[in-house]
Write a protein that holds these residues in place. Structure first.
Motif, PDB file in Angstrom:
ATOM      1  N   MET A   1       4.104  -9.731   9.464  1.00  0.00           N
ATOM      2  CA  MET A   1       4.878  -8.615   7.932  1.00  0.00           C
ATOM      3  C   MET A   1       5.667  -9.671   7.615  1.00  0.00           C
ATOM      4  N   THR A   2       6.261  -9.707   6.243  1.00  0.00           N
ATOM      5  CA  THR A   2       6.760 -10.530   5.628  1.00  0.00           C
ATOM      6  C   THR A   2       8.481  -9.858   6.278  1.00  0.00           C
ATOM      7  N   ASN A   3       9.624 -11.194   6.562  1.00  0.00           N
ATOM      8  CA  ASN A   3      10.319 -10.648   6.773  1.00  0.00           C
ATOM      9  C   ASN A   3      11.695  -9.619   5.651  1.00  0.00           C
ATOM     10  N   LEU A   4      12.206  -9.210   6.183  1.00  0.00           N
ATOM     11  CA  LEU A   4      12.843  -8.705   4.854  1.00  0.00           C
ATOM     12  C   LEU A   4      14.041  -9.653   5.401  1.00  0.00           C
ATOM     13  N   LEU A   5      13.588 -10.340   3.701  1.00  0.00           N
ATOM     14  CA  LEU A   5      15.168 -11.078   3.188  1.00  0.00           C
ATOM     15  C   LEU A   5      16.309 -11.038   3.794  1.00  0.00           C
ATOM     16  N   PRO A   6      16.777 -11.864   5.177  1.00  0.00           N
ATOM     17  CA  PRO A   6      17.923 -12.324   6.148  1.00  0.00           C
ATOM     18  C   PRO A   6      18.743 -13.017   4.450  1.00  0.00           C
ATOM     19  N   GLU A   7      18.252 -13.736   3.625  1.00  0.00           N
ATOM     20  CA  GLU A   7      19.521 -14.480   3.046  1.00  0.00           C
ATOM     21  C   GLU A   7      20.151 -13.406   1.727  1.00  0.00           C
ATOM     22  N   MET A   8      19.816 -12.214   2.106  1.00  0.00           N
ATOM     23  CA  MET A   8      20.108 -11.004   1.216  1.00  0.00           C
ATOM     24  C   MET A   8      21.890 -10.955   1.800  1.00  0.00           C
ATOM     25  N   PHE A  28      16.866  -3.122  10.047  1.00  0.00           N
ATOM     26  CA  PHE A  28      16.808  -2.748   8.743  1.00  0.00           C
ATOM     27  C   PHE A  28      15.284  -3.339   8.630  1.00  0.00           C
ATOM     28  N   GLN A  29      14.631  -4.509   8.953  1.00  0.00           N
ATOM     29  CA  GLN A  29      13.718  -5.234   8.995  1.00  0.00           C
ATOM     30  C   GLN A  29      12.164  -4.379   9.583  1.00  0.00           C
ATOM     31  N   GLN A  30      13.340  -3.066  11.177  1.00  0.00           N
ATOM     32  CA  GLN A  30      11.886  -2.526  11.407  1.00  0.00           C
ATOM     33  C   GLN A  30      11.801  -1.481  11.128  1.00  0.00           C
ATOM     34  N   LEU A  31      12.777  -1.320   9.991  1.00  0.00           N
ATOM     35  CA  LEU A  31      12.660   0.096   9.623  1.00  0.00           C
ATOM     36  C   LEU A  31      11.415  -0.381   7.727  1.00  0.00           C
ATOM     37  N   TYR A  32      11.442  -1.259   7.664  1.00  0.00           N
ATOM     38  CA  TYR A  32      10.577  -1.767   6.278  1.00  0.00           C
ATOM     39  C   TYR A  32       9.292  -1.764   7.455  1.00  0.00           C
ATOM     40  N   GLU A  33       9.187  -2.547   8.813  1.00  0.00           N
ATOM     41  CA  GLU A  33       8.006  -1.966   8.982  1.00  0.00           C
ATOM     42  C   GLU A  33       6.989  -0.971   9.403  1.00  0.00           C
ATOM     43  N   LEU A  34       8.243  -0.087   9.611  1.00  0.00           N
ATOM     44  CA  LEU A  34       7.687   1.106  10.270  1.00  0.00           C
ATOM     45  C   LEU A  34       7.316   1.537   8.970  1.00  0.00           C
ATOM     46  N   ILE A  35       7.910   1.914   7.590  1.00  0.00           N
ATOM     47  CA  ILE A  35       7.385   2.234   6.541  1.00  0.00           C
ATOM     48  C   ILE A  35       6.048   1.623   6.489  1.00  0.00           C
ATOM     49  N   LEU A  36       6.004   0.309   5.858  1.00  0.00           N
ATOM     50  CA  LEU A  36       4.860  -0.330   5.694  1.00  0.00           C
ATOM     51  C   LEU A  36       3.628   0.570   6.617  1.00  0.00           C
ATOM     52  N   LEU A  42       0.557   7.871   5.808  1.00  0.00           N
ATOM     53  CA  LEU A  42       1.380   9.036   4.559  1.00  0.00           C
ATOM     54  C   LEU A  42       1.744   8.359   3.755  1.00  0.00           C
ATOM     55  N   ASN A  43       2.128   9.333   2.473  1.00  0.00           N
ATOM     56  CA  ASN A  43       2.005   8.685   1.313  1.00  0.00           C
ATOM     57  C   ASN A  43       3.244   8.508   1.316  1.00  0.00           C
ATOM     58  N   LEU A  44       4.376   7.746   1.684  1.00  0.00           N
ATOM     59  CA  LEU A  44       5.670   7.641   2.191  1.00  0.00           C
ATOM     60  C   LEU A  44       6.831   7.108   1.121  1.00  0.00           C
ATOM     61  N   THR A  45       5.755   5.843   0.635  1.00  0.00           N
ATOM     62  CA  THR A  45       6.768   5.366  -0.708  1.00  0.00           C
ATOM     63  C   THR A  45       5.442   4.399  -1.664  1.00  0.00           C
ATOM     64  N   ARG A  46       5.597   4.621  -2.801  1.00  0.00           N
ATOM     65  CA  ARG A  46       4.992   3.299  -3.339  1.00  0.00           C
ATOM     66  C   ARG A  46       6.238   2.062  -3.581  1.00  0.00           C
ATOM     67  N   ILE A  47       7.020   1.801  -3.016  1.00  0.00           N
ATOM     68  CA  ILE A  47       7.744   0.168  -3.000  1.00  0.00           C
ATOM     69  C   ILE A  47       7.660  -0.093  -1.384  1.00  0.00           C
ATOM     70  N   THR A  48       7.042  -1.100  -1.321  1.00  0.00           N
ATOM     71  CA  THR A  48       6.361  -1.840  -0.438  1.00  0.00           C
ATOM     72  C   THR A  48       6.775  -3.652  -0.572  1.00  0.00           C
ATOM     73  N   ASP A  49       6.657  -4.040  -1.606  1.00  0.00           N
ATOM     74  CA  ASP A  49       7.570  -5.260  -2.261  1.00  0.00           C
ATOM     75  C   ASP A  49       8.761  -5.622  -1.262  1.00  0.00           C
ATOM     76  N   PRO A  50       8.465  -6.343  -0.320  1.00  0.00           N
ATOM     77  CA  PRO A  50      10.518  -6.699   0.545  1.00  0.00           C
ATOM     78  C   PRO A  50      11.570  -6.493  -0.352  1.00  0.00           C
ATOM     79  N   GLN A  51      11.384  -6.730  -1.748  1.00  0.00           N
ATOM     80  CA  GLN A  51      12.488  -7.349  -2.525  1.00  0.00           C
ATOM     81  C   GLN A  51      12.355  -5.930  -2.692  1.00  0.00           C
ATOM     82  N   GLU A  52      11.819  -5.229  -3.757  1.00  0.00           N
ATOM     83  CA  GLU A  52      11.745  -4.284  -3.935  1.00  0.00           C
ATOM     84  C   GLU A  52      12.053  -3.132  -2.985  1.00  0.00           C
TER      85      GLU A  52
END
Ligand code: SAM
Length: 246
Positions: A1-8, A28-36, A42-52
């Motif tokens: 799974m893509t790492n959610l940008l710790p450099e932010m 935050f990372q876990q939330l991202y993975e749960l959403i993916l 489920l149609n939760l979000t169209r936003i799946t790219d990590p930066q977006e």
């Protein structure tokens, strides 16, 4: 799974004068993975790219509770917050992760989304957030929810007058509604002004800002409840959308 940008970290610091601690970063990372994962069923979000995801779901959610780039001071105490039409949990879930002293109620009319959030809250071990299935027009009249919250959040649920009608009844006198918007026009300010006058609020401030990665324009409108909302609001299911106050 893509790492959610710790450099932010640096951007959090520059824009909100804050950065997530290690535990928050992990959540935050876990939330991202749960959403993916949830998105597969489920149609939760169209936003799946990590930066977006970082910019539109995490950063945007938190920027709203930080007018002028500083978190609202009462959030460090035990403010009670409701997120109306939370969908997959935005802005409420990032707020719950960031503000452990606050209690957050995540309200949505779609049971499937609330089921997803319930599972996510358990996985994230977030004990300061709870959920509610129902329509704002109904729950806004329940004595255990009406006039009980310090802050009401609402993003992408309807036009600003609809958002005002859904949020203000939930607030204690002196409470703050935060309406998250993309674009904003002068005409919208006029009709919102008329709507909030009828609902017992005032437009306290309107803020425009740009997002840090894509320089997109966003607005947040901050409404202060100054007197009780008349008992006739919110109107019945669907009425605010069909006939927005203006
Ligand atoms: N706030 C989330 C976000 O910004 O990602 C979700 C936005 S989604 C476009 C709108 C959500 O509001 C949907 O999940 C829908 O079920 C919910 N919703 C719409 N009308 C509602 C109402 N009257 N009461 C409660 N939830 C509502």
């Amino acid at each position: 799974m893509t790492n959610l940008l710790p450099e932010m970290a640096e951007i959090w610091q520059q824009t909100l004068n804050w950065e997530p601690n290690q535990q928050q970063q992990q959540k935050f990372q876990q939330l991202y993975e749960l959403i993916l994962t949830g998105n597969q069923q489920l149609n939760l979000t169209r936003i799946t790219d990590p930066q977006e995801f970082w910019e539109k779901h995490l950063w945007d959610s938190l920027r709203g509770i930080a007018p002028q780039g500083q978190f609202i001071p009462s959030l460090s105490e035990n403010a009670s917050i409701i997120d109306i039409g939370t969908g997959a949990g935005f802005p409420g879930m990032p707020v719950a992760i960031t503000m452990p002293n606050c209690t957050i109620t995540l309200l949505d009319s779609t049971r499937k989304k609330i089921n997803f959030i319930n599972e996510s809250l358990a996985q994230l071990t977030l004990s300061n957030a709870k959920t509610l299935v129902g329509r704002a027009e109904e729950i806004g009249h329940h004595p255990q929810h009406r006039k009980t919250y310090d802050i009401a959040l609402i993003r992408a649920v309807g036009n600003a007058s609809v958002c005002a009608e859904y949020t203000l009844p939930f607030l204690k006198q002196g409470g703050l509604a935060i309406i998250y918007r993309g674009n904003w026009t002068e005409e919208e300010t006029k009709s919102l002004q008329n709507a909030v006058n009828q609902l017992g609020g005032i437009i306290e401030s309107l803020e425009q800002f740009t997002t840090p990665l894509t320089n997109s324009i966003r607005h947040c409108i901050y409404l202060r409840k100054i007197v009780n909302t008349p008992a006739s609001f919110p109107r019945g299911a669907g009425v605010a959308t069909q006939k927005p106050l203006s």
